[in-house]
Design a protein around this motif. Sequence first.
Motif, mmCIF file in Angstrom:
data_model
loop_
_atom_site.group_PDB
_atom_site.id
_atom_site.type_symbol
_atom_site.label_atom_id
_atom_site.label_comp_id
_atom_site.label_asym_id
_atom_site.label_seq_id
_atom_site.Cartn_x
_atom_site.Cartn_y
_atom_site.Cartn_z
ATOM 1 N N THR A 111 -72.922 -4.420 -64.052
ATOM 2 C CA THR A 111 -71.627 -3.964 -64.581
ATOM 3 C C THR A 111 -70.520 -4.904 -64.589
ATOM 4 O OG1 THR A 111 -72.023 -1.625 -63.884
ATOM 5 C CG2 THR A 111 -69.862 -2.032 -64.420
ATOM 6 N N ALA A 112 -70.468 -5.877 -63.436
ATOM 7 C CA ALA A 112 -69.435 -7.005 -63.373
ATOM 8 C C ALA A 112 -69.981 -7.890 -64.560
ATOM 9 C CB ALA A 112 -69.562 -7.369 -62.038
ATOM 10 N N THR A 113 -71.160 -8.125 -64.783
ATOM 11 C CA THR A 113 -71.572 -9.191 -65.570
ATOM 12 C C THR A 113 -71.260 -8.720 -67.080
ATOM 13 O OG1 THR A 113 -73.502 -9.956 -64.203
ATOM 14 C CG2 THR A 113 -73.307 -10.496 -66.730
ATOM 15 N N VAL A 114 -71.252 -7.370 -67.348
ATOM 16 C CA VAL A 114 -70.849 -6.879 -68.775
ATOM 17 C C VAL A 114 -69.417 -7.031 -68.865
ATOM 18 C CG1 VAL A 114 -70.967 -4.889 -69.967
ATOM 19 C CG2 VAL A 114 -73.148 -5.471 -69.004
ATOM 20 N N LEU B 31 -64.804 -9.066 -71.425
ATOM 21 C CA LEU B 31 -63.333 -9.625 -71.177
ATOM 22 C C LEU B 31 -63.172 -10.791 -71.894
ATOM 23 C CD1 LEU B 31 -60.470 -9.307 -69.855
ATOM 24 C CD2 LEU B 31 -61.483 -10.576 -67.749
ATOM 25 N N SER B 32 -64.189 -11.716 -71.893
ATOM 26 C CA SER B 32 -64.165 -13.093 -72.563
ATOM 27 C C SER B 32 -64.138 -12.858 -74.054
ATOM 28 C CB SER B 32 -65.619 -13.618 -72.144
ATOM 29 O OG SER B 32 -65.622 -14.057 -70.781
ATOM 30 N N VAL B 33 -64.845 -11.894 -74.568
ATOM 31 C CA VAL B 33 -64.727 -11.592 -75.888
ATOM 32 C C VAL B 33 -63.282 -10.904 -76.337
ATOM 33 C CG1 VAL B 33 -65.704 -10.173 -77.788
ATOM 34 C CG2 VAL B 33 -67.324 -11.138 -76.173
ATOM 35 N N ALA C 108 -58.318 -12.056 -79.041
ATOM 36 C CA ALA C 108 -56.930 -12.137 -78.818
ATOM 37 C C ALA C 108 -56.121 -13.294 -79.284
ATOM 38 C CB ALA C 108 -56.461 -11.632 -77.790
ATOM 39 N N GLY C 109 -56.799 -14.409 -78.768
ATOM 40 C CA GLY C 109 -56.355 -15.631 -79.036
ATOM 41 C C GLY C 109 -56.570 -16.207 -80.573
ATOM 42 N N TRP C 110 -57.610 -15.647 -81.070
ATOM 43 C CA TRP C 110 -57.925 -15.813 -82.500
ATOM 44 C C TRP C 110 -56.590 -14.963 -83.323
ATOM 45 C CZ3 TRP C 110 -63.561 -16.438 -85.033
ATOM 46 C CH2 TRP C 110 -63.205 -16.889 -86.056
#
Length: 68
Positions: A18-21, A26-28, A33-35
């Motif tokens: 779950t932490a990995t997912v 969050l990275s995606v 959001a940056g794009w």
Amino acid sequence: MTATETHATPQAETDAETATVLRILLSVAVFVAGWATSVALWGIPGLYIPALALVPVVWGLLITVSRV
């Protein structure tokens, strides 16, 4: 082996998965959001310049995946 030990291991693995997912999601979300922010600030060049910059990255990922 007790029932507590039997149930402790799958729960620990589930928490790690779950932490990995969550990290990946969050990275995606931060990337998108940056794009979106670059599009809001710079317009159309903010849309296509990051896509153009990602072409070599995606190309490398495709080669990596095809070799596995």
